[in-house]
Design a protein around this motif. Sequence first.
Motif, PDB file in Angstrom:
ATOM      1  N   THR A  79       0.775  -1.201  -0.101  1.00 43.88           N
ATOM      2  CA  THR A  79       0.090  -0.096   0.013  1.00 43.88           C
ATOM      3  C   THR A  79       0.897   1.254  -0.146  1.00 43.88           C
ATOM      4  O   THR A  79       0.210   2.310  -0.071  1.00 43.88           O
ATOM      5  CB  THR A  79      -0.927  -0.105   1.242  1.00 43.88           C
ATOM      6  OG1 THR A  79      -0.097   0.201   2.462  1.00 43.88           O
ATOM      7  CG2 THR A  79      -1.762  -1.196   1.403  1.00 43.88           C
ATOM      8  N   ARG A 125       0.409  -0.045  -9.008  1.00 39.64           N
ATOM      9  CA  ARG A 125      -0.899   0.254  -8.719  1.00 39.64           C
ATOM     10  C   ARG A 125      -1.579   0.579  -9.944  1.00 39.64           C
ATOM     11  O   ARG A 125      -1.105   1.520 -10.904  1.00 39.64           O
ATOM     12  CB  ARG A 125      -0.850   1.126  -7.799  1.00 39.64           C
ATOM     13  CG  ARG A 125      -2.319   1.678  -7.124  1.00 39.64           C
ATOM     14  CD  ARG A 125      -2.285   2.665  -6.168  1.00 39.64           C
ATOM     15  NE  ARG A 125      -1.700   2.100  -4.662  1.00 39.64           N
ATOM     16  CZ  ARG A 125      -0.597   2.550  -4.181  1.00 39.64           C
ATOM     17  NH1 ARG A 125       0.367   3.274  -4.891  1.00 39.64           N
ATOM     18  NH2 ARG A 125      -0.058   2.169  -3.004  1.00 39.64           N
ATOM     19  N   GLU A 152      -5.269   1.844 -11.709  1.00 43.93           N
ATOM     20  CA  GLU A 152      -6.401   2.657 -11.428  1.00 43.93           C
ATOM     21  C   GLU A 152      -7.361   2.791 -12.789  1.00 43.93           C
ATOM     22  O   GLU A 152      -6.898   2.680 -13.778  1.00 43.93           O
ATOM     23  CB  GLU A 152      -6.184   4.040 -10.686  1.00 43.93           C
ATOM     24  CG  GLU A 152      -5.778   3.933  -9.367  1.00 43.93           C
ATOM     25  CD  GLU A 152      -5.413   5.239  -8.761  1.00 43.93           C
ATOM     26  OE1 GLU A 152      -5.750   6.325  -9.547  1.00 43.93           O
ATOM     27  OE2 GLU A 152      -5.048   5.576  -7.743  1.00 43.93           O
ATOM     28  N   GLU A 168      -9.407  -1.848 -10.473  1.00 50.84           N
ATOM     29  CA  GLU A 168      -8.442  -1.312  -9.663  1.00 50.84           C
ATOM     30  C   GLU A 168      -7.939  -2.334  -8.902  1.00 50.84           C
ATOM     31  O   GLU A 168      -8.552  -3.302  -8.294  1.00 50.84           O
ATOM     32  CB  GLU A 168      -9.156  -0.301  -8.744  1.00 50.84           C
ATOM     33  CG  GLU A 168      -9.583   0.774  -9.441  1.00 50.84           C
ATOM     34  CD  GLU A 168     -10.208   1.912  -8.280  1.00 50.84           C
ATOM     35  OE1 GLU A 168      -9.891   1.734  -7.126  1.00 50.84           O
ATOM     36  OE2 GLU A 168     -10.779   3.072  -8.791  1.00 50.84           O
ATOM     37  N   TYR A 169      -6.504  -2.040  -8.881  1.00 52.54           N
ATOM     38  CA  TYR A 169      -5.795  -3.419  -8.029  1.00 52.54           C
ATOM     39  C   TYR A 169      -4.383  -2.800  -7.694  1.00 52.54           C
ATOM     40  O   TYR A 169      -3.677  -2.108  -8.470  1.00 52.54           O
ATOM     41  CB  TYR A 169      -5.723  -4.612  -8.842  1.00 52.54           C
ATOM     42  CG  TYR A 169      -4.946  -4.596  -9.917  1.00 52.54           C
ATOM     43  CD1 TYR A 169      -3.688  -5.062  -9.974  1.00 52.54           C
ATOM     44  CD2 TYR A 169      -5.358  -4.344 -11.302  1.00 52.54           C
ATOM     45  CE1 TYR A 169      -2.867  -5.271 -11.232  1.00 52.54           C
ATOM     46  CE2 TYR A 169      -4.631  -4.465 -12.455  1.00 52.54           C
ATOM     47  CZ  TYR A 169      -3.338  -5.029 -12.169  1.00 52.54           C
ATOM     48  OH  TYR A 169      -2.683  -5.010 -13.475  1.00 52.54           O
ATOM     49  N   ILE A 224      -8.597  -8.164  -0.550  1.00 55.76           N
ATOM     50  CA  ILE A 224      -9.788  -7.461  -1.147  1.00 55.76           C
ATOM     51  C   ILE A 224      -9.875  -6.125  -0.374  1.00 55.76           C
ATOM     52  O   ILE A 224     -10.288  -6.564   0.790  1.00 55.76           O
ATOM     53  CB  ILE A 224     -10.885  -8.240  -1.516  1.00 55.76           C
ATOM     54  CG1 ILE A 224     -10.765  -9.579  -2.476  1.00 55.76           C
ATOM     55  CG2 ILE A 224     -12.028  -7.336  -1.861  1.00 55.76           C
ATOM     56  CD1 ILE A 224     -12.044 -10.305  -2.518  1.00 55.76           C
ATOM     57  N   GLN A 225      -9.693  -4.939  -0.802  1.00 58.40           N
ATOM     58  CA  GLN A 225      -9.750  -3.799   0.075  1.00 58.40           C
ATOM     59  C   GLN A 225      -8.824  -4.031   1.142  1.00 58.40           C
ATOM     60  O   GLN A 225      -9.459  -3.684   2.385  1.00 58.40           O
ATOM     61  CB  GLN A 225     -11.089  -3.354   0.041  1.00 58.40           C
ATOM     62  CG  GLN A 225     -11.996  -3.229  -1.163  1.00 58.40           C
ATOM     63  CD  GLN A 225     -13.418  -2.940  -1.070  1.00 58.40           C
ATOM     64  OE1 GLN A 225     -13.829  -2.767  -0.014  1.00 58.40           O
ATOM     65  NE2 GLN A 225     -14.406  -3.802  -1.897  1.00 58.40           N
ATOM     66  N   ARG A 226      -7.671  -4.600   1.027  1.00 54.36           N
ATOM     67  CA  ARG A 226      -6.541  -4.761   2.220  1.00 54.36           C
ATOM     68  C   ARG A 226      -7.157  -5.643   3.150  1.00 54.36           C
ATOM     69  O   ARG A 226      -6.621  -5.709   4.371  1.00 54.36           O
ATOM     70  CB  ARG A 226      -6.461  -3.296   2.900  1.00 54.36           C
ATOM     71  CG  ARG A 226      -5.950  -2.301   2.048  1.00 54.36           C
ATOM     72  CD  ARG A 226      -5.548  -1.091   2.540  1.00 54.36           C
ATOM     73  NE  ARG A 226      -5.293   0.024   1.536  1.00 54.36           N
ATOM     74  CZ  ARG A 226      -4.585   1.139   1.890  1.00 54.36           C
ATOM     75  NH1 ARG A 226      -4.429   1.406   3.238  1.00 54.36           N
ATOM     76  NH2 ARG A 226      -4.269   2.025   1.076  1.00 54.36           N
ATOM     77  N   ASP A 245      -4.197  -7.112  -4.282  1.00 51.46           N
ATOM     78  CA  ASP A 245      -5.141  -6.453  -3.572  1.00 51.46           C
ATOM     79  C   ASP A 245      -5.883  -5.802  -4.551  1.00 51.46           C
ATOM     80  O   ASP A 245      -5.710  -4.832  -5.273  1.00 51.46           O
ATOM     81  CB  ASP A 245      -4.450  -5.416  -2.603  1.00 51.46           C
ATOM     82  CG  ASP A 245      -5.327  -5.027  -1.498  1.00 51.46           C
ATOM     83  OD1 ASP A 245      -6.658  -5.104  -1.820  1.00 51.46           O
ATOM     84  OD2 ASP A 245      -4.911  -4.369  -0.579  1.00 51.46           O
ATOM     85  N   SER A 246      -7.293  -6.139  -4.640  1.00 53.91           N
ATOM     86  CA  SER A 246      -8.221  -5.803  -5.613  1.00 53.91           C
ATOM     87  C   SER A 246      -9.514  -4.981  -4.921  1.00 53.91           C
ATOM     88  O   SER A 246      -9.959  -5.344  -3.838  1.00 53.91           O
ATOM     89  CB  SER A 246      -8.870  -6.801  -6.559  1.00 53.91           C
ATOM     90  OG  SER A 246      -9.626  -6.229  -7.421  1.00 53.91           O
ATOM     91  N   ASN A 247      -9.778  -3.883  -5.521  1.00 46.67           N
ATOM     92  CA  ASN A 247     -11.032  -3.291  -5.290  1.00 46.67           C
ATOM     93  C   ASN A 247     -12.291  -3.711  -6.097  1.00 46.67           C
ATOM     94  O   ASN A 247     -13.474  -3.359  -5.880  1.00 46.67           O
ATOM     95  CB  ASN A 247     -11.100  -1.727  -5.184  1.00 46.67           C
ATOM     96  CG  ASN A 247      -9.781  -1.183  -4.383  1.00 46.67           C
ATOM     97  OD1 ASN A 247      -9.770  -1.638  -3.394  1.00 46.67           O
ATOM     98  ND2 ASN A 247      -9.522  -0.074  -4.667  1.00 46.67           N
ATOM     99  N   ASN A 248     -12.075  -4.725  -6.906  1.00 44.62           N
ATOM    100  CA  ASN A 248     -13.254  -4.881  -7.845  1.00 44.62           C
ATOM    101  C   ASN A 248     -13.638  -6.391  -7.493  1.00 44.62           C
ATOM    102  O   ASN A 248     -14.888  -6.877  -8.369  1.00 44.62           O
ATOM    103  CB  ASN A 248     -12.610  -4.930  -9.355  1.00 44.62           C
ATOM    104  CG  ASN A 248     -12.353  -3.488  -9.869  1.00 44.62           C
ATOM    105  OD1 ASN A 248     -11.097  -2.976  -9.473  1.00 44.62           O
ATOM    106  ND2 ASN A 248     -13.131  -2.869 -10.436  1.00 44.62           N
TER     107      ASN A 248
END
Length: 652
Positions: free
Chosen positions: A259, A291, A293, A297-298, A325-327, A350-353
């Motif tokens: 991060t 990273r 975006e 996003e990952y 996933i989202q940390r 680490d993915s936000n999707n």
Amino acid sequence: MSTETQKETLGFQTEVKQLLNLMIHSLYSNKEIFLRELISNASDAAEKLRFKALSNGALYENDGDLKVTVSFDPEAKTVTIEDNGVGMSRDDVVEHLGTIAKSGTASFLGQLTGDQAQDNQLIGQFGVGFYSAFIVAEKVDVFSRAAGAPVSEGVHWSSAGEGEFSIATIDKETRGTQIVLHLKEGEEEFADGSRLRTLVRKYSDHIAMPVMMLKEAPLGMEEESEEPVEGEEAKAAKEPKEVAAPELETVNSATALWTLNKSDISEEEYSEFYKHISHDFGNPLTVGHNRVEGNLEYTSLLYVPETAPYDLWNRDAPRGLKLYIQRVFVMDQADQFLPLYLRFIKGVVDSNNLSLNVSREILQKDPNVDKLRTALTKRVLDMLTKLAKNEPEKYVTFWKSFGSVMKEGPAEDYTNREKIMKLLRFASTHTDSSEPTTSLDDYIGRMKEGQTKIYYVVAENYNTAKNSPHLEIFRKKGIEVLLMTERVDEWMMSHLFDYDGKSLQNVTKGELELGETETEEDKKAQEEAAKEAEGLVERLKERLKEKVSDVRVTHRLTESPACLVLNAYDMGAQMRQIMEAAGQAVPDSKPVFEINAEHPLIQKLDQEPDEDRFGELALIIFDQADLAAGGHLADPAAYVTRLNKLLLELSQ
């Protein structure tokens, strides 16, 4: 802890006994890594609880402050690592601490030599995990309770690492696992706060879980004043005081490394995090931190190891990236994000999707997984391409460790076939070395004027390939040939047909086409030789009809009397041998027998009037050609008999 019940003594799995013996006697030079391994396990246990609690908040048991605690007792000579993570049941403890639940363990242990330097490397490939505790401890006690289980279902595991362990049921108020190391004589240095803090910061600084230790008093504040007190002060001093709870402080940065900005991370920090997730002793060859975006996003943090793990060739062995996933930690070995030929890659994604409510089955159905897989595969191939271009010496190291696995790629990943082919390395007639250092681009850059094909030969070993009679015409004309000797090579080449506009040709198969490197004079000489040998060709066809599909005059040979050539679509000798050894049926096929009409042996054969003797000589030359190509004679005894008979005739 309450009185122990249901206590029993069990024996370690045989492989564990061997590993423990190695731990205790061989790893003295790397002993401090025990703390890294145990903190890593504790951190994983806490991460797993966080994920489980997403669907069952009661597992937190009113304590959602996840952490790892390290403590020590110099007088008792103990070091304790404790987590309030997912914990273990009695069955979990027996399974995880009494056996090594990894396939291929026996083959790994079979490689151990007793040489400490070499064995350390092997252990680095294996991952020592919990058993590293016995490097510094003469006895290890483990107290654990699974999150959500009753207090009465705690477990106490204990062992001196000598072939057996005891396990008992206890009451344990708190969930999670506590590991108490009773240090060996001479290892008291680890029961020291300063030493432990240094090791935590060195090995575990950038794991996402906070590592806590007792806060040390400032220098000069430890001792009480010895000055006499009087009056009200003396009275107050005698009154009972509340004892403050020990104050803990976070020793590591406790920030997930991936991060952070790349500019804020040192090479050493990247390396230590790699060791944390891979349990490897060595540093990675290269790292990729990105990273992304946008619609997808990952963040990915990917490592290429330097040394292959012991179970690399076990395609069913656990593999994959750590998935967040989202940390929030979700999965330890998520194998959906990279193809099998890249199974050696370590790292984190680490993915936000992706939905937090995932399982392996749900992941397989999520279209974003395919997008991530495509993106991460490209990322790894770009990392390797950059490594090959900018640090060729490191790439040689990579290829020695993982080249054979990369050769699975062209067949498994057609989309990236060109990228993978650019990364392939082979031995070549251009050098006298058996080291595979030649790329296809290198080869093309050295092609002769008028050459339109990339030529290669597949053989059982380097010497057989280098000395193959099929290469004679190429040596004469100065045309380079790639030498392929690994078991995977023929299978790989069956999926490769061209590269950068140049077709690939196996010099042992089909009609040999040398393009414009053959002059009109060459072609005319071949035609004349074939015409003059028509009678001999017909005699050989008749005599060898059970063994060959055709006989023809060759233009491959300049020194040897004959060679065997496979038909263009026939299975090669190497693949045939592999399949036969595995008990698989192989298609029936016969080679083409090519003769060098200018060779004295062939000319003498042509002059032999006795048909029986002609047949014996023809069979000897045929078998010699088979042997020269690395083949295995169907009837070696018959070959020896014919050869001995010929030698006796010549000696008379």
